[in-house]
Scaffold this active site. Structure first.
Site, PDB file in Angstrom:
ATOM      1  N   TYR A 199      -7.470   6.428   2.461  1.00  0.00           N
ATOM      2  CA  TYR A 199      -7.224   5.020   2.120  1.00  0.00           C
ATOM      3  C   TYR A 199      -7.456   4.131   3.333  1.00  0.00           C
ATOM      4  O   TYR A 199      -8.150   3.118   3.258  1.00  0.00           O
ATOM      5  CB  TYR A 199      -5.800   4.849   1.599  1.00  0.00           C
ATOM      6  CG  TYR A 199      -5.486   3.440   1.138  1.00  0.00           C
ATOM      7  CD1 TYR A 199      -5.849   3.008  -0.131  1.00  0.00           C
ATOM      8  CD2 TYR A 199      -4.837   2.545   1.980  1.00  0.00           C
ATOM      9  CE1 TYR A 199      -5.569   1.718  -0.555  1.00  0.00           C
ATOM     10  CE2 TYR A 199      -4.553   1.254   1.567  1.00  0.00           C
ATOM     11  CZ  TYR A 199      -4.912   0.846   0.305  1.00  0.00           C
ATOM     12  OH  TYR A 199      -4.646  -0.433  -0.105  1.00  0.00           O
ATOM     13  N   SER A 250      -6.760  -4.247   3.873  1.00  0.00           N
ATOM     14  CA  SER A 250      -5.372  -3.836   4.022  1.00  0.00           C
ATOM     15  C   SER A 250      -5.017  -3.789   5.498  1.00  0.00           C
ATOM     16  O   SER A 250      -5.886  -3.568   6.353  1.00  0.00           O
ATOM     17  CB  SER A 250      -5.158  -2.451   3.399  1.00  0.00           C
ATOM     18  OG  SER A 250      -3.881  -1.938   3.706  1.00  0.00           O
TER      19      SER A 250
END
Length: 274
Positions: free
Chosen positions: A100, A78
């Site tokens: 995350y 990501s």
């Protein structure tokens, strides 16, 4: 009267969009805040979901890979991955607020570590980024109707932020690209990113990964130690399910051989224990 979660989300979004808009849209910074719960095994949930489970799968399949032909391991990372949110002394991110981001940066690091170790076996590891995709993650930030209203603005922002892929079709561009390349031609220290033009045409960009080899080894060794600990624990534990109920049996298995455990498991299935 207290503000609802939706009202607070909208206020936060409006207040920071002008000062940090590009950073938020390109990485999800500040809004991908997950509740980092603990799994029944005692692991941090996001660490286990995004990183450790994948590490275990690769290690379990390692002996089957790269034999008949070259094998690619393609990780989905990501642009939210940030080295500042990751600590080699807290790889599960127990004490941080961006689990995350931490797990996705660790994904980049582990990809490099696997590639360095497995190239000689014909196994290549590379990492990709899908960009900002409309999914359950984004719907957790703002409801669908809000995204619908701001979509024209997002399309315009593609002039400055190419990672606003939005659709799964556009997001898959980098994945498709790396699968069509010769494994040895891909740079393991490059993150291949799905990008999209303002007119909606998907293309692939590259982001350099500044990852030190020693740091990659450090994380790999920590995960390997955790993996071996789980193997030992489950080797000394036998779980059988009878009529939908799981019974865990630990005592008495530690001193038994693997052949005895296999025979007992076989006999259990023969007797209708599933």
């Amino acid at each position: 009267m207290e503000n609802t979660v939706l009202e607070r989300s909208i206020v936060i979004f409006v207040n920071v969009v002008f000062s940090e808009g590009v950073r938020i849209l390109s990485t999800g910074w500040g809004v991908l805040n997950h509740i980092n719960e603990t799994t029944p095994e005692g692991l941090q949930e996001i660490f286990a979901t995004n990183l450790f489970g994948h590490f275990v799968m690769v290690r379990e399949l390692e002996d089957c890979l790269g034999k008949a032909q070259e094998t690619q391991i393609i990780w989905t990372s990501s642009q939210n991955a940030n080295s500042d949110d990751f600590s080699y002394t807290d790889v599960q991110h127990r004490n941080g607020r961006e689990p995350y981001s931490s797990s996705k940066y660790a994904t980049d690091v582990v990809s490099v570590a696997f590639n360095d170790r497995l190239n000689k076996k014909g196994i290549y590891s590379v990492t990709t980024c899908p960009g900002l995709v409309m999914s359950n993650l984004t719907l957790g930030i703002l409801p669908a109707w809000v995204w619908f209203l701001v979509m024209p603005f997002i399309f315009f922002m593609r002039l400055f932020v190419g990672s606003l892929t939005c659709s799964a079709y556009n997001a898959a561009e980098a994945l498709i690209y790396v699968t069509k390349q010769k494994c040895e031609s891909l740079n393991p220290r490059i993150k291949y990113c799905s990008l999209c033009s303002v007119l909606g045409r998907p293309y692939v960009g590259e982001e350099k990964l500044n990852i030190d080899e020693k740091d990659a080894d450090d994380l790999y060794n920590q995960l390997e130690t955790l993996y071996q600990g789980f193997k030992l624990m489950y080797r000394n534990s036998k779980t059988i399910t009878t009529q939908g109920h799981v019974t865990e049996m630990r005592n008495g298995f530690k001193a038994r051989s693997e052949d005895e455990l296999d025979n007992e498991a076989h006999n259990g299935y023969q007797n209708g224990i599933h």
